[in-house]
Structures are given as structure tokens and as C-alpha cells.
Design an enzyme around this catalytic site. Structure first.
Site, short mmCIF file in Angstrom:
data_model
loop_
_atom_site.label_atom_id
_atom_site.label_comp_id
_atom_site.label_asym_id
_atom_site.label_seq_id
_atom_site.Cartn_x
_atom_site.Cartn_y
_atom_site.Cartn_z
CD GLU A 1 0.29 2.40 5.36
OE1 GLU A 1 -0.81 2.01 4.92
OE2 GLU A 1 0.39 3.27 6.23
N PRO A 2 3.00 -1.98 1.83
CG PRO A 2 4.92 -2.84 0.80
CD PRO A 2 4.41 -1.66 1.60
NE ARG A 31 -4.06 -8.53 -1.76
CZ ARG A 31 -5.15 -9.11 -1.23
NH1 ARG A 31 -5.36 -10.40 -1.37
NH2 ARG A 31 -6.05 -8.38 -0.59
CB CYS A 90 -21.56 -28.35 8.86
SG CYS A 90 -20.81 -29.79 9.62
CD GLU A 91 -20.76 -21.78 7.10
OE1 GLU A 91 -20.80 -21.06 6.08
OE2 GLU A 91 -20.54 -21.35 8.22
CE1 TYR A 102 -4.82 -8.46 4.63
CE2 TYR A 102 -3.85 -8.85 2.47
CZ TYR A 102 -4.09 -8.01 3.53
OH TYR A 102 -3.61 -6.72 3.51
C1 LIG Z 1 -4.78 -3.41 4.32
C2 LIG Z 1 -3.96 -2.18 4.32
C3 LIG Z 1 -2.70 -2.18 3.74
C4 LIG Z 1 -2.12 -3.36 3.00
O1 LIG Z 1 -2.79 -3.66 1.82
P1 LIG Z 1 -2.19 -4.79 0.85
O2 LIG Z 1 -3.19 -4.90 -0.21
O3 LIG Z 1 -2.03 -6.03 1.64
O4 LIG Z 1 -0.88 -4.27 0.35
C5 LIG Z 1 -1.94 -1.03 3.84
N1 LIG Z 1 -2.40 0.06 4.50
C6 LIG Z 1 -3.62 0.10 5.07
C7 LIG Z 1 -4.06 1.33 5.76
C8 LIG Z 1 -4.44 -1.02 5.00
O5 LIG Z 1 -5.65 -0.98 5.56
#
Ligand SMILES: *Cc1c(COP(=O)(O)O)cnc(C)c1O
Length: 421
Positions: free
Chosen positions: A275-276, A278, A346-347, A375
């Protein structure tokens, strides 16, 4: 590796000069490169070639439906963490059979949405969630395929806000209790246990924590099989980090990650999901911004941009570094000066960089935040009643606005004043 390069003294996204996009769309604006997104997806896909696998893009990192369609058409699955993300993935044409549903607090309504629309699996994170899913599935007269997310108690060695695999984190069930929880799942109606899920955190820059977690998953797979569970699928989560600076040590490549997966889990004959987020989206996007003022301060100069923390919150939230570069290529050897680079909010937290060496810049100059694809836009807000930042997709010599900047009327008319006021 991305497709944002200087050419003829200008920064380009593939074959489009970014200054042209800034002129057409205005700033601030996110710009994504289709070729870079696809290349990153392919790297993961190839890293697992020869194993039955599915690369599920963690769409919480970048969820514009144009990006989802691009990746979905290339064969990607989606990792969703809410009913809204599920519906976005479906709106982008991704079939339910390629969508996995993660998250620690799925509601019954979200379960209902995904079960009736079609889903590959739920990654279940607790006993109460498992009971709720069982009830929803039985009421619908369907069977929900599930993995159970285990917490391997591994230190991901990343920023505390994005570490998820230690026993003190809210995620998954402790691996020590896994056998009991799998037995409970097998006994519940409406559920079919297909495998194990693990995700230990984000922006990991070494393979060791992954390898430690996956070794525990391998051991657990053998135990669960001995207990009579048909473990056929392993979801290994996301988390592989990206270089945010040029000087950074390079994090491991997807190919090295794939090799480690084969080594730790290849002998089990399971279907592998990863599940990539980033690594696919991060370096495939930039945030364009214009310098509004250069302000001289006590011992420092401030570069005040038209982008702010509401558009890109990572520096304020995670102390994150983003390289910031001018759209006009600096002349070789030009003297750099330190600037504090800030937004108009304004922070004091609305600070992108302190004492950052930059070539001399003036009001009206355009800059780009690198590595802002993941993100970035997804975390944008309208704080300070600033308009939600637009998004643009480039492919070759074409570009299109894939989320328009709203008008002030649109923003304000979402509120309503009660009749009794
Ligand atoms: C956030 C998340 C990801 C992705 O993480 P990356 O660092 O963006 O690759 C994959 N699986 C789950 C369950 C997450 O919470």
C-alpha cells in the site's frame, strides 16, 4: 526520479513550463506529473513481478479522482481509509475487487457502503470492529473478506506522528493475541478470513524495521495455518520513504524492498499486497507559489509567499523539510542568502523554512515546493478563509486543471444563516 527539470533556464513539468501553468491557473497551485506517478507505480509493480500481487495506492496521500483514474487504468488497486475515499475510488472507475479498506474506526455506514458496492477486503483492526462488520455483512446477506491487522511492536524509526507499529500505537491487534483473535473471526458469521495485514509507519528510510515486522508475519502465518486458517493473502502496508532533500541519504528503492519481501515472505506462497502512498505521489507533485513581499527583519529577511500552512501543512505539522526552488533557474555561482520562508497566515507556525539559503528573490518571483505531491493537497484547508488550493495534472505537453480553485462566493455560500438570526 521525477519529471521536474530545468530546461532553457526555466523549471518544467514534463513538457510544460511551470510558469505557463502559474499564468493560466494562478498561485498557489499543486502540479502533478502523470509520467512520474506512473513510473513510481511501475517500480513497485515490477518489484513484485513473478509473485501474485496487487499494488494498492494509499490514496490518503493524494486522492484527486484524475490521479486515481491514471493509476487505476495502469492496474493499481486502492487502499482506502474512509467511505469518502471508497466512493472517490469508485468514481475514478476502480473496481471494488481492487479496493482494500484500512482504518482503525470504520463505521457501520462505511462498511455498508463498501460491502454493497464491492470490496476486495477489509483490514480489520479490533474485535469490536470485527463484530460490527459481521453484523453488517449478515444483514446484507453477504460475506466480507477480511485480513486482521497485527501490531508487530516494531520501531519504525520515523517521526512519532507517523509511526504506527509500536504496541503503544492505536493500530492493529497485538501480535501476541493474534491467534485468539483469528479464532474469534473464524467463528463469526458473515466473515471470511483471508490473511494478515501489517503497516508500521510512514517515511521509513531503512528496510530493517520492515524486515523485522515481515519476519514476525511469516512466523504468524505458519502458526495460523497450523491452527487451521487458510492464510492466502498478506497485506504489507505502505511506508517506504522518499528523499526530501538532495543531500539526503537515498532511502531504499522499491526493487530492494521487493527483494526483501521475497526473502522474508516469498516461501509462503501467499498473494502479496502493498500500500505505498508517499513514494508514488510525493515526488510526483510540486506546489507553485509566488513571492508577495520580501521583508527585512532583525538579522534576517523574510520571503512572504502566497502559499501558506493551510495549503501545505507538513512543515508545521511534522517539521518536514521541502526543497523550495525558483522557477527561473538561478545563474550558476550566484550568491545565496538565508531567508525565512513564510506564508501570510496569522501564526508563527506558518513557517516553511528558517534561514534557508536561496538565490536572491523579489516580489512577483515564482517558486516551487518540491516533493509536495503526497500529504499536500489532501491536507489543505480553508483556514483564514483562504480558497482551497487548486490541482493541475501534466502529461507530456498537456495540462489540465483537475480541481478548480473555488470562488469566494462558492466558499461563503456553503455557510447558511438560520432563519431565527
Ligand atoms: C498511511 C498508510 C499507508 C501509506 O503510507 P505511505 O507512507 O504514504 O506509503 C498505507 N497503509 C496504511 C494502512 C496507512 O495508514
Amino acid at each position: 526520479m521525477d519529471h521536474f527539470l530545468y530546461r532553457d533556464g526555466q523549471l518544467w513539468a514534463e513538457d510544460v513550463a511551470l510558469a505557463e501553468i502559474a499564468r493560466a491557473v494562478g498561485t498557489p497551485a499543486y502540479v502533478y506529473s502523470a509520467a512520474t506517478l506512473l513510473r513510481h507505480f511501475d517500480l513497485f509493480d515490477q518489484a513484485l513481478a513473478g509473485i501474485d500481487h496487487l499494488v494498492c495506492f494509499a490514496m490518503k496521500s493524494l486522492s484527486n479522482i484524475a490521479v486515481l483514474k491514471l493509476l487505476g487504468d495502469a492496474g493499481a488497486g486502492m487502499d482506502v481509509v474512509s467511505g469518502g475515499e471508497y466512493l472517490r475510488a469508485r468514481a475514478a472507475g476502480v473496481p471494488g475487487a481492487r479496493i482494500v479498506f484500512s482504518g482503525v474506526g470504520k463505521t457501520r455506514a462505511e462498511m455498508h457502503t463498501a460491502l454493497s458496492g464491492g470490496i476486495r477486503q477489509f483490514n480489520v483492526e479490533s474485535e469490536p470492529e470485527m463484530e460490527a462488520l459481521s453484523e453488517v455483512a449478515v444483514a446484507l446477506g453477504v460475506t466480507a473478506p477480511i485480513t486482521i491487522r497485527v501490531n508487530p511492536d516494531v520501531d519504525a524509526q520515523t517521526h512519532a506522528k507517523i509511526a504506527t507499529g509500536k504496541s503503544e500505537n492505536k493500530f492493529g491487534i497485538p501480535i501476541s493475541r493474534a491467534r485468539a483473535v483469528f479464532a474469534m473471526a473464524a467463528a463469526l458469521p458473515g466473515l471470511r478470513v483471508v490473511g494478515i495485514d501489517v503497516h508500521i509507519g510512514s517515511q521509513l528510510t531503512t528496510l530493517a524495521p520492515f524486515a523485522a515486522a515481515y519476519a514476525k508475519v511469516a512466523e504468524l502465518t505458519a502458526q495460523l495455518r497450523a491452527d487451521g486458517h487458510a492464510i492466502t493473502r498478506l497485506d504489507l502496508g505502505g511506508g517506504l520513504g522518499i528523499p526530501y532533500t538532495r543531500s539526503n541519504e537515498a532511502p531504499p528503492l522499491p526493487a530492494e524492498y521487493g527483494a526483501m519481501i521475497r526473502q522474508t515472505l516469498g516461501h509462503l506462497g501467499c498473494e502479496i499486497e502493498i500500500e505505498p502512498g508517499r513514494l508514488i505521489a510525493g515526488n510526483a507533485g510540486l506546489l507553485l507559489s509566488e513571492v508577495i513581499y520580501v521583508k527585512s527583519g532583525e538579522g534576517r529577511d523574510f520571503l512572504i509567499l502566497d502559499a501558506a500552512m493551510n495549503d501545505l501543512i507538513r512543515p508545521a505539522m511534522y517539521d518536514a523539510h521541502h526543497d523550495i526552488v525558483p522557477l527561473v533557474e538561478p545563474v550558476a555561482g550566484v550568491e545565496q542568502r538565508p531567508y525565512d520562508i513564510v506564508g501570510p497566515i496569522c501564526e508563527t507556525g506558518d513557517t516553511f523554512a528558517r534561514a534557508r539559503p536561496m538565490p536572491p528573490l523579489a516580489a512577483g518571483d515564482l517558486v516551487a515546493f518540491r516533493s509536495a505531491g503526497a500529504y499536500g493537497a489532501v491536507m489543505a484547508s480553508e483556514y483564514n478563509s483562504r480558497l482551497l488550493v487548486p490541482e493541475v495534472l501534466v502529461s507530456g505537453d498537456q495540462f489540465a486543471v483537475i480541481r478548480a480553485r473555488p470562488t469566494y462566493d462558492e466558499m461563503i455560500s456553503r455557510d447558511s444563516i438560520p432563519a431565527w438570526l
